[in-house]
Design a protein around this motif. Structure first.
Motif: not given
Length: 136
Positions: A76-104
């Motif tokens: 849901n967070r990734l889709i929201m970021l994509a819809k608001t234009g905050q994602i400029r390129q494909k999210v990598t595994e490392e970026q996903l790990k960072e997002l998971l850490g922030a959510v935790a």
């Protein structure tokens, strides 16, 4: 991926769904709801496949096996970021790990913590027990 690309994909998918609906008729209300859920799930998967790398998608799938609610939250967070234009390129595994850490971290802050305060000096000790026994 730009907003124009995402919008074009949405329009094409919507047209495809409309064509599919036009051919069938007369199902029950339950089947309409099932079909709607199926279409929404397909749309989510289409959007996710466009905004995350295969490695990140694999990690997200493994997270879903362990805790589905966390995977859904991240999606849901990734889709929201994509819809608001905050994602400029494909999210990598490392970026996903960072997002998971922030959510935790955010979830840890929201969890209610119970603190037990023990009184000092106001409780029983061995001398009090001796005094009580001596009185008997």
């Amino acid at each position: 991926m730009s907003d124009a690309d995402l919008e074009e994909i949405r329009r094409a998918r919507l047209q495809q769904l409309r064509q599919q609906q036009g051919g069938g008729g007369g199902g029950g209300e339950g089947s309409d709801q099932d079909a709607q859920r199926q279409r929404e799930a397909e749309q989510r998967q289409n959007i996710l496949s466009q905004i995350i790398t295969p490695e990140a998608a694999d990690r997200l799938g493994r997270i879903r096996l362990v805790k589905e609610s966390r995977a859904t939250d991240i999606e849901n967070r990734l889709i929201m970021l994509a819809k608001t234009g905050q994602i400029r390129q494909k999210v990598t595994e490392e970026q996903l790990k960072e997002l998971l850490g922030a959510v935790a971290e955010q979830q840890e802050k929201q969890e209610e913590k119970i603190v037990v305060n023990r009184r000092k000096g106001g409780g029983w000790d061995d001398d009090d027990l001796d005094d009580l026994l001596a009185e008997v």
